[in-house]
Design a protein around this motif. Structure first.
Motif, PDB file in Angstrom:
ATOM      1  N   ARG A  99       0.788  -1.400  -0.004  1.00 15.05           N
ATOM      2  CA  ARG A  99       0.327   0.249  -0.251  1.00 15.05           C
ATOM      3  C   ARG A  99       1.010   1.129  -0.476  1.00 15.05           C
ATOM      4  NH1 ARG A  99       0.829   3.371   5.323  1.00 15.05           N
ATOM      5  NH2 ARG A  99       0.858   2.170   6.763  1.00 15.05           N
ATOM      6  N   CYS A 100       0.269   2.291  -0.466  1.00 16.66           N
ATOM      7  CA  CYS A 100       0.850   3.856  -0.506  1.00 16.66           C
ATOM      8  C   CYS A 100      -0.409   4.638  -0.121  1.00 16.66           C
ATOM      9  CB  CYS A 100       2.169   4.060  -1.551  1.00 16.66           C
ATOM     10  SG  CYS A 100       0.683   4.118  -3.235  1.00 16.66           S
ATOM     11  N   ILE A 101      -0.043   5.540  -0.250  1.00 13.64           N
ATOM     12  CA  ILE A 101      -1.774   6.685   0.483  1.00 13.64           C
ATOM     13  C   ILE A 101      -1.017   8.032  -0.048  1.00 13.64           C
ATOM     14  CG2 ILE A 101      -2.723   7.386   2.414  1.00 13.64           C
ATOM     15  CD1 ILE A 101      -1.891   5.653   3.448  1.00 13.64           C
ATOM     16  N   ASN A 102      -1.800   8.818  -1.365  1.00 14.20           N
ATOM     17  CA  ASN A 102      -1.463   9.751  -1.924  1.00 14.20           C
ATOM     18  C   ASN A 102      -2.734  10.368  -2.230  1.00 14.20           C
ATOM     19  OD1 ASN A 102      -2.980   8.857  -3.935  1.00 14.20           O
ATOM     20  ND2 ASN A 102      -1.175   7.820  -5.004  1.00 14.20           N
ATOM     21  N   ASN A 103      -2.439  11.842  -2.690  1.00 11.11           N
ATOM     22  CA  ASN A 103      -3.203  12.888  -3.195  1.00 11.11           C
ATOM     23  C   ASN A 103      -4.145  13.199  -1.682  1.00 11.11           C
ATOM     24  OD1 ASN A 103      -5.042  13.896  -4.935  1.00 11.11           O
ATOM     25  ND2 ASN A 103      -6.873  12.483  -5.072  1.00 11.11           N
ATOM     26  N   PHE A 104      -3.720  13.428  -0.768  1.00 10.66           N
ATOM     27  CA  PHE A 104      -4.052  14.079   0.634  1.00 10.66           C
ATOM     28  C   PHE A 104      -4.903  15.880   0.303  1.00 10.66           C
ATOM     29  CE2 PHE A 104      -0.715  11.067   1.866  1.00 10.66           C
ATOM     30  CZ  PHE A 104      -1.429  10.390   3.106  1.00 10.66           C
ATOM     31  N   SER A 105      -5.513  15.282   0.834  1.00 12.47           N
ATOM     32  CA  SER A 105      -6.648  17.053   1.121  1.00 12.47           C
ATOM     33  C   SER A 105      -6.345  17.517   1.604  1.00 12.47           C
ATOM     34  CB  SER A 105      -8.243  16.999   1.122  1.00 12.47           C
ATOM     35  OG  SER A 105      -8.341  16.737   2.260  1.00 12.47           O
ATOM     36  N   THR A 106      -6.659  19.019   2.324  1.00 13.21           N
ATOM     37  CA  THR A 106      -6.234  20.356   3.272  1.00 13.21           C
ATOM     38  C   THR A 106      -7.144  19.315   4.174  1.00 13.21           C
ATOM     39  OG1 THR A 106      -5.601  21.643   1.500  1.00 13.21           O
ATOM     40  CG2 THR A 106      -5.802  22.268   3.643  1.00 13.21           C
ATOM     41  N   ASN A 107      -5.456  19.229   5.605  1.00 12.91           N
ATOM     42  CA  ASN A 107      -6.192  19.030   6.363  1.00 12.91           C
ATOM     43  C   ASN A 107      -6.315  17.682   6.923  1.00 12.91           C
ATOM     44  OD1 ASN A 107      -5.059  21.363   7.638  1.00 12.91           O
ATOM     45  ND2 ASN A 107      -7.387  22.532   6.495  1.00 12.91           N
ATOM     46  N   SER A 108      -6.039  17.185   5.932  1.00  9.87           N
ATOM     47  CA  SER A 108      -6.468  15.549   5.807  1.00  9.87           C
ATOM     48  C   SER A 108      -6.268  14.774   7.304  1.00  9.87           C
ATOM     49  CB  SER A 108      -6.549  14.680   4.746  1.00  9.87           C
ATOM     50  OG  SER A 108      -5.067  14.445   4.163  1.00  9.87           O
ATOM     51  N   VAL A 109      -6.941  13.787   7.398  1.00 10.40           N
ATOM     52  CA  VAL A 109      -6.149  13.186   9.363  1.00 10.40           C
ATOM     53  C   VAL A 109      -6.085  11.876   8.422  1.00 10.40           C
ATOM     54  CG1 VAL A 109      -6.181  12.133  11.428  1.00 10.40           C
ATOM     55  CG2 VAL A 109      -6.289  15.138  10.723  1.00 10.40           C
ATOM     56  N   ALA A 110      -5.390  10.663   8.364  1.00  8.62           N
ATOM     57  CA  ALA A 110      -5.311   9.186   8.104  1.00  8.62           C
ATOM     58  C   ALA A 110      -5.081   8.763   9.279  1.00  8.62           C
ATOM     59  CB  ALA A 110      -4.153   9.006   6.831  1.00  8.62           C
ATOM     60  N   MET A 111      -6.255   7.828  10.541  1.00  7.30           N
ATOM     61  CA  MET A 111      -6.158   7.022  11.528  1.00  7.30           C
ATOM     62  C   MET A 111      -5.318   5.494  11.103  1.00  7.30           C
ATOM     63  SD  MET A 111      -8.299   6.639  14.923  1.00  7.30           S
ATOM     64  CE  MET A 111      -9.640   5.597  13.949  1.00  7.30           C
ATOM     65  N   VAL A 112      -4.242   4.607  11.586  1.00  4.99           N
ATOM     66  CA  VAL A 112      -4.181   3.134  11.203  1.00  4.99           C
ATOM     67  C   VAL A 112      -3.890   2.498  12.333  1.00  4.99           C
ATOM     68  CG1 VAL A 112      -2.709   2.515  10.217  1.00  4.99           C
ATOM     69  CG2 VAL A 112      -3.253   4.482   8.877  1.00  4.99           C
ATOM     70  N   ILE A 113      -5.272   1.169  12.384  1.00 10.62           N
ATOM     71  CA  ILE A 113      -5.432   0.428  13.945  1.00 10.62           C
ATOM     72  C   ILE A 113      -4.595  -0.683  12.982  1.00 10.62           C
ATOM     73  CG2 ILE A 113      -6.980  -0.387  14.589  1.00 10.62           C
ATOM     74  CD1 ILE A 113      -8.863   1.462  13.880  1.00 10.62           C
ATOM     75  N   SER A 114      -3.608  -0.432  13.784  1.00 10.80           N
ATOM     76  CA  SER A 114      -2.549  -1.586  13.644  1.00 10.80           C
ATOM     77  C   SER A 114      -3.086  -3.486  14.274  1.00 10.80           C
ATOM     78  CB  SER A 114      -1.560  -1.520  13.262  1.00 10.80           C
ATOM     79  OG  SER A 114      -0.380  -2.694  13.151  1.00 10.80           O
ATOM     80  N   SER A 115      -2.869  -3.999  14.030  1.00  9.73           N
ATOM     81  CA  SER A 115      -2.710  -5.448  14.602  1.00  9.73           C
ATOM     82  C   SER A 115      -2.100  -6.130  15.932  1.00  9.73           C
ATOM     83  CB  SER A 115      -3.517  -6.734  14.087  1.00  9.73           C
ATOM     84  OG  SER A 115      -2.478  -7.394  13.044  1.00  9.73           O
TER      85      SER A 115
END
Length: 138
Positions: A99-115
């Motif tokens: 996976r890769c993450i791109n195209n972030f909008s202004t002030n976006s927040v990505a939360m990741v919950i991991s095992s």
């Protein structure tokens, strides 16, 4: 061992004129017991959170604010792009999903919950190595 496929999880949404509320409980909404939570924010315009996969770790990625794309490649080699923009949707990623993450909008927040807790030995950061390991996993 076959892995489940990446998919969108819809979390409960309690609508209220004062503001909506969503929540996550284990085991009702998560296919794993969470061990770690982290978030990605203040990503400069045009930046990409470069790709990697995990040998064992599972994740759910949620756009708490704004939007972004998660580009994934499964062990089948097929690439899919998921746009996350609703805080009551999460993208489940099983082990061995690049996976890769791109195209972030202004002030976006990505939360990741991991095992699992952070383990640098679980990361696969080279696409060639990933493809080789994925071929053996099929």
């Amino acid at each position: 061992m076959p892995y489940p496929k990446p998919h969108i999880i819809t979390f409960p949404k309690i609508e209220d004129p004062r503001g909506n509320l969503s929540f996550i409980q284990h085991p009702q909404q998560l296919p794993f017991e969470p061990e770690r939570v982290y978030w990605i924010y203040d990503v400069p315009g045009g930046e990409i959170r470069h790709g990697h996969a995990f040998r064992q770790q599972q994740e759910v990625i949620i756009a708490l604010s704004g939007s972004f794309n998660v580009v994934i490649t499964g062990i089948d080699g097929i690439e899919h792009t998921h746009t996350l923009a609703r805080s009551f949707h999460g993208l489940y990623l099983p082990p061995m999903t690049w996976r890769c993450i791109n195209n972030f909008s202004t002030n976006s927040v990505a939360m990741v919950i991991s095992s699992s807790i952070y383990n640098p030995n679980d990361y696969i950061e080279d696409m060639g190595l990933y493809r080789s390991l994925a071929e053996k996993t099929k």
